[in-house]
Enzyme design. Sequence first.
Site, PDB file in Angstrom:
ATOM      1  N   ASN A 172     -11.094  -0.926   1.762  1.00 62.97           N
ATOM      2  CA  ASN A 172     -10.229  -2.092   1.576  1.00 62.97           C
ATOM      3  C   ASN A 172      -9.983  -2.756   2.925  1.00 62.97           C
ATOM      4  O   ASN A 172      -9.157  -2.294   3.710  1.00 62.97           O
ATOM      5  CB  ASN A 172      -8.920  -1.625   0.927  1.00 62.97           C
ATOM      6  CG  ASN A 172      -7.923  -2.750   0.721  1.00 62.97           C
ATOM      7  OD1 ASN A 172      -8.216  -3.914   1.006  1.00 62.97           O
ATOM      8  ND2 ASN A 172      -6.742  -2.405   0.235  1.00 62.97           N
ATOM      9  N   THR A 215      -4.815  -6.919 -13.043  1.00 61.69           N
ATOM     10  CA  THR A 215      -3.524  -7.309 -13.621  1.00 61.69           C
ATOM     11  C   THR A 215      -3.486  -7.161 -15.142  1.00 61.69           C
ATOM     12  O   THR A 215      -2.436  -6.849 -15.708  1.00 61.69           O
ATOM     13  CB  THR A 215      -3.218  -8.762 -13.187  1.00 61.69           C
ATOM     14  OG1 THR A 215      -3.192  -8.800 -11.760  1.00 61.69           O
ATOM     15  CG2 THR A 215      -1.881  -9.243 -13.722  1.00 61.69           C
ATOM     16  N   ILE A 269     -12.829 -10.235  -5.839  1.00 60.67           N
ATOM     17  CA  ILE A 269     -11.984 -10.468  -4.677  1.00 60.67           C
ATOM     18  C   ILE A 269     -10.713  -9.617  -4.733  1.00 60.67           C
ATOM     19  O   ILE A 269     -10.309  -9.174  -5.810  1.00 60.67           O
ATOM     20  CB  ILE A 269     -11.563 -11.955  -4.573  1.00 60.67           C
ATOM     21  CG1 ILE A 269     -10.831 -12.418  -5.827  1.00 60.67           C
ATOM     22  CG2 ILE A 269     -12.766 -12.836  -4.308  1.00 60.67           C
ATOM     23  CD1 ILE A 269     -10.305 -13.860  -5.772  1.00 60.67           C
ATOM     24  N   ASN A 270     -10.116  -9.444  -3.551  1.00 54.11           N
ATOM     25  CA  ASN A 270      -8.750  -8.949  -3.495  1.00 54.11           C
ATOM     26  C   ASN A 270      -7.839 -10.154  -3.780  1.00 54.11           C
ATOM     27  O   ASN A 270      -8.320 -11.234  -4.120  1.00 54.11           O
ATOM     28  CB  ASN A 270      -8.474  -8.328  -2.118  1.00 54.11           C
ATOM     29  CG  ASN A 270      -7.392  -7.262  -2.192  1.00 54.11           C
ATOM     30  OD1 ASN A 270      -6.367  -7.448  -2.850  1.00 54.11           O
ATOM     31  ND2 ASN A 270      -7.605  -6.139  -1.521  1.00 54.11           N
ATOM     32  N   LYS A 277     -14.486  -3.943   0.026  1.00 51.95           N
ATOM     33  CA  LYS A 277     -13.715  -4.904  -0.763  1.00 51.95           C
ATOM     34  C   LYS A 277     -13.295  -6.082   0.093  1.00 51.95           C
ATOM     35  O   LYS A 277     -12.579  -5.925   1.080  1.00 51.95           O
ATOM     36  CB  LYS A 277     -12.493  -4.213  -1.377  1.00 51.95           C
ATOM     37  CG  LYS A 277     -11.751  -5.127  -2.333  1.00 51.95           C
ATOM     38  CD  LYS A 277     -10.907  -4.342  -3.291  1.00 51.95           C
ATOM     39  CE  LYS A 277     -10.065  -5.241  -4.158  1.00 51.95           C
ATOM     40  NZ  LYS A 277      -9.178  -4.474  -5.007  1.00 51.95           N
ATOM     41  N   GLY A 284      -4.391 -12.196 -11.292  1.00 47.54           N
ATOM     42  CA  GLY A 284      -4.284 -12.623 -12.682  1.00 47.54           C
ATOM     43  C   GLY A 284      -5.160 -13.833 -12.973  1.00 47.54           C
ATOM     44  O   GLY A 284      -5.918 -14.292 -12.116  1.00 47.54           O
ATOM     45  N   LEU A 318       0.790  -1.237   0.000  1.00 47.12           N
ATOM     46  CA  LEU A 318       0.000   0.000   0.000  1.00 47.12           C
ATOM     47  C   LEU A 318       0.820   1.283   0.000  1.00 47.12           C
ATOM     48  O   LEU A 318       0.472   2.260   0.663  1.00 47.12           O
ATOM     49  CB  LEU A 318      -0.999  -0.009   1.166  1.00 47.12           C
ATOM     50  CG  LEU A 318      -2.124  -1.041   0.984  1.00 47.12           C
ATOM     51  CD1 LEU A 318      -2.988  -1.106   2.230  1.00 47.12           C
ATOM     52  CD2 LEU A 318      -2.985  -0.738  -0.227  1.00 47.12           C
ATOM     53  N   CYS A 328      -6.332  -6.159   2.216  1.00 50.08           N
ATOM     54  CA  CYS A 328      -4.966  -6.183   1.694  1.00 50.08           C
ATOM     55  C   CYS A 328      -4.146  -7.205   2.470  1.00 50.08           C
ATOM     56  O   CYS A 328      -4.021  -7.104   3.692  1.00 50.08           O
ATOM     57  CB  CYS A 328      -4.298  -4.820   1.784  1.00 50.08           C
ATOM     58  SG  CYS A 328      -2.613  -4.906   1.109  1.00 50.08           S
TER      59      CYS A 328
HETATM   60  C1  FMN Z   1       0.288  -4.564  -7.993  1.00 50.01           C
HETATM   61  C2  FMN Z   1      -1.063  -4.629  -7.347  1.00 50.01           C
HETATM   62  C3  FMN Z   1      -1.439  -3.651  -6.411  1.00 50.01           C
HETATM   63  C4  FMN Z   1      -2.696  -3.697  -5.792  1.00 50.01           C
HETATM   64  N1  FMN Z   1      -3.044  -2.717  -4.898  1.00 50.01           N
HETATM   65  C5  FMN Z   1      -4.283  -2.735  -4.330  1.00 50.01           C
HETATM   66  C6  FMN Z   1      -4.707  -1.692  -3.453  1.00 50.01           C
HETATM   67  O1  FMN Z   1      -3.983  -0.716  -3.209  1.00 50.01           O
HETATM   68  N2  FMN Z   1      -5.945  -1.771  -2.884  1.00 50.01           N
HETATM   69  C7  FMN Z   1      -6.796  -2.821  -3.162  1.00 50.01           C
HETATM   70  O2  FMN Z   1      -7.910  -2.862  -2.637  1.00 50.01           O
HETATM   71  N3  FMN Z   1      -6.431  -3.805  -4.023  1.00 50.01           N
HETATM   72  C8  FMN Z   1      -5.203  -3.794  -4.599  1.00 50.01           C
HETATM   73  N4  FMN Z   1      -4.849  -4.793  -5.486  1.00 50.01           N
HETATM   74  C9  FMN Z   1      -5.805  -5.880  -5.790  1.00 50.01           C
HETATM   75  C10 FMN Z   1      -6.561  -5.611  -7.093  1.00 50.01           C
HETATM   76  O3  FMN Z   1      -7.320  -4.428  -7.022  1.00 50.01           O
HETATM   77  C11 FMN Z   1      -7.468  -6.803  -7.452  1.00 50.01           C
HETATM   78  O4  FMN Z   1      -8.425  -6.967  -6.420  1.00 50.01           O
HETATM   79  C12 FMN Z   1      -6.703  -8.110  -7.604  1.00 50.01           C
HETATM   80  O5  FMN Z   1      -5.475  -7.892  -8.244  1.00 50.01           O
HETATM   81  C13 FMN Z   1      -7.474  -9.178  -8.365  1.00 50.01           C
HETATM   82  O6  FMN Z   1      -7.786  -8.752  -9.678  1.00 50.01           O
HETATM   83  P1  FMN Z   1      -6.891  -9.148 -10.983  1.00 50.01           P
HETATM   84  O7  FMN Z   1      -6.685 -10.633 -10.932  1.00 50.01           O
HETATM   85  O8  FMN Z   1      -7.710  -8.699 -12.143  1.00 50.01           O
HETATM   86  O9  FMN Z   1      -5.625  -8.408 -10.847  1.00 50.01           O
HETATM   87  C14 FMN Z   1      -3.593  -4.757  -6.111  1.00 50.01           C
HETATM   88  C15 FMN Z   1      -3.224  -5.720  -7.061  1.00 50.01           C
HETATM   89  C16 FMN Z   1      -1.989  -5.674  -7.686  1.00 50.01           C
HETATM   90  C17 FMN Z   1      -1.628  -6.728  -8.701  1.00 50.01           C
END
Ligand code: FMN
Lengths: 308, 266
Positions: free
Chosen positions: A128, A267, A192-193, A166, A218, A74, A131
């Site tokens: 959030n 991603t 999901i996160n 979230k 991903g 974060l 995390c």
């Molecule tokens: C590099 C990175 C940084 C992220 N930072 C945050 C964040 O600051 N706050 C949050 O709620 N989720 C964060 N996430 C989670 C994403 O918002 C998302 O929920 C998660 O990656 C699943 O989606 P995806 O598979 O499409 O990436 C982060 C994900 C990645 C890959």
Amino acid sequence: MSVDLSVNIGGLHLKNPVLTASGTFGYGREFSRFMDLNALGGIVVKGLSLEPSRGNPPPRVVETASGMLNAIGLENVGLAAFIKDKLPYLRTLDTAVIVNIYGQTVEAYAELAERLSDCDGIAALEVNISCPNVKAGGIAFGADPQSAHAVVAAVRTRSQRPLWVKLSPNVTDVTTIARSAADAGADALSLINTLTGMAIDVETRRPVLANVTGGLSGPAIKPVALRMVWQAAQAVDLPIVGIGGIMNTIDALEFLIAGAAAIQVGTANFINPSTAVEIVDGLTRYCEEGAIRRLSQLTGSLVTSARE
Amino acid sequence: MLQFEASVLWNAAVSEDVYHLGLTAPSDFGRARPGQFVMVRIPRAPGALLRRPFSIHKLIFDGGRRVSGFELLYKTVGKGTHALINYRIGDTLPILGPLGSSFSANKPWRRVFLVAGGIGVAPMPFLADRLLAKRLNPEDCHVFIGGQSAADLLCQDDFRALGVPLTLTTDDGSAGDQCLITHPVEAALDRSPPDALFACGPMPMLACLAGFLEQRGIFAQVSVESMMACGMGACLGCALPVRDTHAPYRHACIDGPVFDLDQIAV
Ligand SMILES: Cc1cc2nc3c(=O)[nH]c(=O)nc-3n(C[C@H](O)[C@H](O)[C@H](O)COP(=O)(O)O)c2cc1C
Ligand SMILES: Cc1cc2nc3c(=O)[nH]c(=O)nc-3n(C[C@H](O)[C@H](O)[C@H](O)COP(=O)(O)OP(=O)(O)OC[C@H]3O[C@@H](n4cnc5c(N)ncnc54)[C@H](O)[C@@H]3O)c2cc1C
Ligand code: FES
């Protein structure tokens, strides 16, 4: 045929259901070189805390099979710099800006929510509680129904903005947390996160990430995310924002059918920066070809009757 | 255009595990500066989901002064780079770029050292070219290249063609002196110091350079690597430690990859 892509997420009107996920789209501007940001349904900005945060030491990211691990921790500019340096640009956009907030204590979440409520140009808050990469706060609140309730209730009393919560997949039963958040006054749930994971360098026998563990995102997590969106949609009477491994229009449609009212692209932005706008176009085409007037009809349209 | 599909113009081995890859680009790629990089997606690499970063090795011109493409110099180290060697003339690769910061090549330097270790030589021919175009005398652009053995000393012909002095070292003594490249650099610094030094290579090499450049107060810039997911400032994955342990991290893709040597912890 004209197609209506618009959706209503707990009182917030979005021109289409495609948003970009927090932490994967910077503060929006980074992507203005690649696309018309106004084509998006919304932008969820990087997780924000009251004070600036350096985040975790490097290495922070590593690719894994069909996905990646991150332990950014974060890192963010903090509330004051966000308002001064990032928000003015975001205000010029014709798309919903959702601010993802994070605190180390219940009071920190609530104070941040209150101070953001005074700012113009913010369509909703995404709380959030999921995390996996910070020691205090984050998942510590999202893995326990009482703590989740406490955070959401505190934010609810201090902010009139639409409140999205979230959720983390790193729990035994996502529906109990979903119900707590709903009871505490959430307007929508995002899930999901990332899934907590790990990678090891066999030469050095060290964890690849300095933080040892990180969050998996991903395509690898899409089946898990879909299942949880489907479960949450059954469990609560709130709009669900589906997230996890969405790479293209088909993936987005799967989430809508499973019960999501909107989706976030994460991603995939790193691999193809214009993924989200391509999905907006893809959804339009899907509706045209299938003679679907309102995309929102698809939400929760999963067919579970006996197979012929 | 920052995002485009490039066609392969050539993809040929220059040594056992190093290849040069020529790619087409829209003419506005001509704004690229030495030290900048591109993110390449390698769709044919099984399991390579994220793009891979590579320095811009050279620009390719269409006969006149218009840029029609660029060249990469890459070493096969893992799944992405191993799959890259299978791309043939006419195949396409998705590119993002040019990205990142660049070496200060446009100042009126009078004497410059370029120091490269191994594949770190990749951005140096483009840099040398720009420096000479800015009227630096070839004899005042001293290039130092170090490697494990003779096969790792890349781009020698390019530098010879430019007529710049070239000093080589290897760990095994198979070419040049058997020592680290930092030895002849330090000796030359005392004989006739440059007003700028530009380096790219392994961290220990950069750390060693930092040690003796600081004492002498010579302006130096280095290109550093970090694991990258996006290459454009969105993921914050490419954080680099800075000298001041309380200061925010710098990010290799937007603040770098080229940094003033005193800006980061090497
Ligand atoms: C590099 C990175 C940084 C992220 N930072 C945050 C964040 O600051 N706050 C949050 O709620 N989720 C964060 N996430 C989670 C994403 O918002 C998302 O929920 C998660 O990656 C699943 O989606 P995806 O598979 O499409 O990436 C982060 C994900 C990645 C890959
Ligand atoms: C700004 C920048 C410029 C670069 N320029 C060049 C260049 O001109 N020529 C060249 O050959 N290489 C260059 N690299 C390194 C190159 O990006 C990696 O070698 C490549 O990503 C490895 O991909 P792979 O799929 O073959 O390896 P993988 O299978 O992903 O991994 C194999 C090994 O490569 C390392 N690696 C993976 N990704 C990176 C990365 N982003 N940065 C550094 N190491 C990595 C891993 O730690 C691992 O040890 C550069 C890196 C950066 C950050
Ligand atoms: S690689 Fe994503 S911010 Fe630098």
